[in-house]
Design an enzyme around this catalytic site. Structure first.
Site, PDB file in Angstrom:
ATOM      1  N   TYR A   8       0.749  -1.265  -0.093  1.00  0.00           N
ATOM      2  CA  TYR A   8       0.052   0.015   0.000  1.00  0.00           C
ATOM      3  C   TYR A   8       0.918   1.259   0.155  1.00  0.00           C
ATOM      4  CZ  TYR A   8      -3.701  -3.328   1.222  1.00  0.00           C
ATOM      5  OH  TYR A   8      -4.473  -4.320   1.251  1.00  0.00           O
ATOM      6  N   HIS A  43      -9.069   1.415  -5.483  1.00  0.00           N
ATOM      7  CA  HIS A  43      -8.221   0.429  -4.757  1.00  0.00           C
ATOM      8  C   HIS A  43      -6.731   0.744  -5.016  1.00  0.00           C
ATOM      9  CE1 HIS A  43     -11.397  -2.217  -4.037  1.00  0.00           C
ATOM     10  NE2 HIS A  43     -11.910  -1.995  -5.037  1.00  0.00           N
TER      11      HIS A  43
END
Length: 145
Positions: free
Chosen positions: A24, A101
């Site tokens: 991430y 996302h």
């Protein structure tokens, strides 16, 4: 129509910057909110942001968006793959929305390949890192008169 975008971040996104930085990145949720607000301001919108680890809180915020928002940018986190209720809330309010996302969910575990939102989202931004939030704002803004 109000020139406001609701920014919704789902479960575990409060851990951005420390949770799996190899997946991430190191940007925090605060960084995401700053980035999203900057893109929205450039497009003539303001932003109301919410993050919760509780599905009902997110659904309540989506319902409230009917009153004063023109669009929604949402990263539903793990609820992407499990929540019909979140899908129903998003379709029920009738606002255009972007599904975001950070990681490329299609390059990850098989269970992450399914999204309950994919066929009803106005915009989908996948795998662009946190810059995907700004991309989502720009794409939605281009569709709103």
């Amino acid at each position: 129509m109000t020139r406001r975008i609701l920014l919704v971040n789902g479960p575990n996104l409060n851990l951005l910057g420390s949770r799996e930085p190899d997946v991430y990145g190191t940007a925090t949720l605060a960084d995401v909110e700053v980035l999203t607000r900057a893109a929205a301001t450039e497009a003539g919108f303001d932003v109301r942001a919410i993050q919760s680890n509780h599905e009902g809180v997110l659904i309540d915020a989506i319902h409230a968006a009917r009153e004063d928002c023109a669009a929604i940018v949402i990263n539903p986190g793990g609820l992407t793959h499990t929540s019909v209720s979140l899908r129903d809330a998003l379709t029920g309010v009738g606002l255009p929305f972007a599904e975001v996302h950070i990681s490329d969910v299609y390059a990850r575990e098989e269970f992450r390949h399914h999204s309950y939102l994919h066929d009803v989202a106005t915009v989908r931004v996948i795998g662009e890192g946190v810059e995907g939030y700004a991309s989502a704002v720009r794409q939605l803004a281009a569709l709103i008169p």
